[in-house]
Design a protein around this motif. Structure first.
Motif: not given
Length: 257
Positions: A126-153
């Motif tokens: 999932y984290t390698e995919l452009d559109q899904p990650m864009a949608w995910t970050m768009e939502y996190l921005r709206q909720r004022q949340l940060f992201f820590v990449d576990s770097l599984t890839t």
């Protein structure tokens, strides 16, 4: 007298500077929520960061306990992996629409309302995919949340889209407990300390295994001897990021048109 005062002031300033430059580490404990024994890890008297799986038997209770102890709580969001392993309920997958991604994140955050940020559970696909990650970050921005990449890839697109959408983001440096022998745990822990000394900060991910619990219980009190401070993950975020728990932000039900 003036000379003595000068040296006392200088010594004080140097002491303050040394304290400010003390290397810091954050340790995120993933996979919290499935076992009652996870509460034992949550209760360790150190500023660990607890990343809680949504829709699990002990997830909400673990998150509430961590919050009551003034520890940082994160949402450990299941994301599709390349190895097709079972992800558990509420996972993000490649075939989801934008609205489905948003709904899944909203439901997960409703289950863990103390979360101030998100990291990925699995997610090597999932984290390698452009559109899904864009949608995910768009939502996190709206909720004022940060992201820590576990770097599984190594091909993760998380940082790219976090930057594009203005989401504060960090990345894992070390997995503490891929192997559970004392020697392996010690080796990974020493690597974490070396990275911190070299770069001033380092982030590790561990899990609520009994071996990890015993190792941390034994070794965290020794950090002062190494000149290293254990901090909550929020202490490593950019200063401009306002830390807000998901339960205190308005849920975004529908995707903006």
């Amino acid at each position: 007298m003036r000379k003595t005062l000068f040296w006392l002031v200088l010594a004080g300033l140097l002491s303050v500077k040394a304290q400010a430059e003390k290397p810091r580490i954050a340790i995120i404990i993933d996979d919290i929520g499935y076992q009652k024994a996870d509460l034992k890890m949550v209760s360790l008297p150190y500023p660990l960061t607890l990343s809680v799986l949504p829709h699990t038997p002990y997830g909400p209770k673990s998150a509430q306990l961590a919050f009551s102890q003034q520890k940082d709580v994160m949402l450990h969001m299941p994301m599709e992996a390349n190895n097709h392993k079972s992800l558990g309920p509420g996972a993000l997958t490649r075939d989801m629409s934008r609205q489905q991604v948003r709904d899944a994140l909203q439901q997960a955050l409703a289950d863990i309302p103390y979360a101030i940020g998100v990291n990925n559970h699995m997610g090597s696909l999932y984290t390698e995919l452009d559109q899904p990650m864009a949608w995910t970050m768009e939502y996190l921005r709206q909720r004022q949340l940060f992201f820590v990449d576990s770097l599984t890839t190594p091909q993760s697109k998380a940082r790219l889209y976090a930057r594009q959408y203005g989401v504060a983001s960090l990345s894992r440096h070390v997995f503490l407990d891929n192997e559970l022998s004392e020697a392996a745990l010690q080796r990974q822990f020493q690597q974490l300390l070396q990275i911190a000394k070299r770069h001033q900060v380092a982030i590790a991910i561990g899990h609520p295994y009994p071996q990890t619990y015993e190792f941390l219980k034994k070794n965290l009190p020794l950090l002062n001897k190494h000149g290293i401070e254990l901090v909550r993950i929020s202490a490593l975020l950019p200063r401009e990021h306002d830390v807000v728990a998901a339960g205190f932000t308005a849920p975004a039900i529908s995707a903006p048109q």
